[in-house]
Write an enzyme that holds these catalytic residues in place. Structure first.
Site, short mmCIF file in Angstrom:
data_model
loop_
_atom_site.label_atom_id
_atom_site.label_comp_id
_atom_site.label_asym_id
_atom_site.label_seq_id
_atom_site.Cartn_x
_atom_site.Cartn_y
_atom_site.Cartn_z
CG HIS A 57 -9.65 -0.93 1.43
ND1 HIS A 57 -9.43 -2.32 -0.10
CD2 HIS A 57 -8.61 -1.22 2.35
CE1 HIS A 57 -8.12 -2.81 1.05
NE2 HIS A 57 -7.92 -1.95 1.98
CB THR A 58 -11.68 5.08 -2.39
OG1 THR A 58 -10.40 5.49 -1.94
CG2 THR A 58 -13.33 5.20 -1.22
N GLY A 77 7.02 -3.20 4.07
CA GLY A 77 5.20 -3.88 4.32
C GLY A 77 4.77 -3.12 5.77
CB SER A 121 3.80 2.92 -0.54
OG SER A 121 2.02 3.53 -0.77
CB SER A 140 5.87 -2.24 -3.34
OG SER A 140 4.65 -1.87 -2.90
CG ASP A 160 0.09 2.55 -2.22
OD1 ASP A 160 -0.88 3.42 -2.25
OD2 ASP A 160 0.22 0.94 -2.63
C1 GLA Z 1 -2.66 -0.78 -1.29
C2 GLA Z 1 -2.80 -0.75 -2.37
C3 GLA Z 1 -3.89 1.06 -3.13
C4 GLA Z 1 -5.01 1.27 -2.11
C5 GLA Z 1 -4.71 1.04 -0.70
C6 GLA Z 1 -6.23 0.71 -0.33
O1 GLA Z 1 -1.41 0.93 -0.44
O2 GLA Z 1 -1.18 -0.45 -3.38
O3 GLA Z 1 -4.08 0.91 -4.11
O4 GLA Z 1 -6.09 0.22 -2.73
O5 GLA Z 1 -3.98 -0.47 -0.40
O6 GLA Z 1 -6.39 2.68 -0.43
#
Ligand code: GLA
Length: 343
Positions: free
Chosen positions: A30-31, A113, A117, A119, A159
């Site tokens: 979440h950065t 899920g 990553s 997706s 990601d």
């Molecule tokens: C998901 C989002 C990323 C990132 C993370 C949290 O994976 O796709 O862009 O924000 O959450 O770090």
């Protein structure tokens, strides 16, 4: 970034095979969408798209899903496409403005899920299979836009960029403000595991968007969060804004510290920062769950585990652990791997 990040996409008619890895984020969650630091690594789990280019439809079968994606090109509204998994691929086709089609199939070793990553791996592999020839940062940004168009989730670039630019044996320190990518070697005596506590993820899209909006509201008051003055953050009136902003600000410092510790082979320190990251995500950012917290505590009790934390957006998904190679971690060991390629 350097040419090292350029993805080799060669658009020729005929058969294609594109591969893109998933990622595990060692630290820095979440950065990215606030222009902060992240330290993910591409892993040896990935998604392969094989097929034949030509025609004017994107037609993909996916192992593991019954429904076939079959959509005419160009795609104009990827969010309306069915089946749901196919929206990511349709989003990529829409962002590329693809008119020349592909008929093929998708296979993946990335659990869906799980915060690894799946997706992004699908998006990047589809982009290469459709003939995208772009530097890694541009490829990643296209795929990020595709994901938002397809799902409405305002995700950051971590990601997709990690999947596109991964370097074997290394994690990537990414400055999401400048999009500079610095590979950081993962020492040979460090092993990375992913552990799935088996909790279904819930409410990811809406809660993710809400967290991002709250951070943006805080940034309007104190400036860009990765560099904001801690005292200014601590004097925010709204306790929720204060806590969310504090997480982003302190998480960027932790990423910086963990990258330096990893480069210096100081695994104790890197692990300690991962644990602090988990606690901040659990308390200030409130994206952990009881299952993730329990899994982290159980991992920390294992001999040889340096640190553990939730990885990715949270609300469920996987835990990542940094440990000695001989530690008895009840999960899957993943290895730092190269990024996406056509082959
Ligand atoms: C998901 C989002 C990323 C990132 C993370 C949290 O994976 O796709 O862009 O924000 O959450 O770090």
């Amino acid at each position: 970034m350097s040419d090292r990040g350029a993805v080799d996409g060669v658009a020729r008619p005929g058969d294609v095979r594109a591969y893109a890895p998933g990622r595990v984020n060692l630290i820095g969650d979440h950065t990215d969408y606030m222009g902060g630091l992240v330290l993910p690594m591409a892993v040896d789990l990935g998604t392969t798209v094989t097929g034949r280019r030509g025609g004017h439809r994107l037609r993909l079968r996916s192992e593991g899903f019954d429904d076939v994606l079959d959509v005419g090109l160009p795609v104009t509204d990827p969010a309306a496409v069915t089946p749901g998994w196919g929206r990511y691929a349709a989003g990529v086709a829409a962002e590329l403005g693809a008119e020349s089609g592909l008929d093929g199939s998708v296979t993946s070793t990335v659990p869906a899920g799980g915060g690894l990553s799946s997706s992004a791996a699908l998006e990047v592999a589809v982009a290469l299979a459709l003939g995208a020839e772009l530097p890694a940062v541009e490829l990643a940004d296209l795929c990020r836009r595709a994901e938002t168009a397809a799902t409405g989730v305002p995700c950051g670039i971590m990601d997709q960029l990690c999947s596109a630019a991964g370097v074997e044996g290394h994690a990537l320190l990414i400055d999401c403000a400048t999009l500079d990518v610095t590979p950081v070697r993962v020492p040979d005596d460090a092993a990375v595991w992913v552990v799935d506590p088996g909790e279904p993820r819930a409410l990811v899209g809406s809660a993710y968007a809400e967290r991002r909006a709250t951070c943006e509201a805080a940034a309007l008051l104190v400036g860009p969060l990765p560099r904001a003055d801690i005292a200014a953050i601590e004097s925010l009136d709204d306790p929720v804004l204060r806590a969310r902003a504090r997480h982003v600000r302190t998480e960027c410092d932790r990423v910086h510290g963990a990258a330096a510790a990893l480069a210096a082979g100081d695994l104790e320190r890197a692990g300690q920062l991962m644990v602090e990251s988990h606690r901040s995500l659990a308390t200030d950012f409130e994206v952990s769950t009881p299952g993730l917290d329990r899994a982290v505590e159980q991992l920390l009790a294992i001999d040889g585990v340096y640190g553990a934390r939730l990885t990715g957006a949270g609300f469920g998904g996987n835990v990542v652990a940094l440990a000695r190679p001989d530690a008895e971690v009840p999960g899957r060991r993943v290895r730092p791997s190269a990024g996406a390629r056509l082959r």
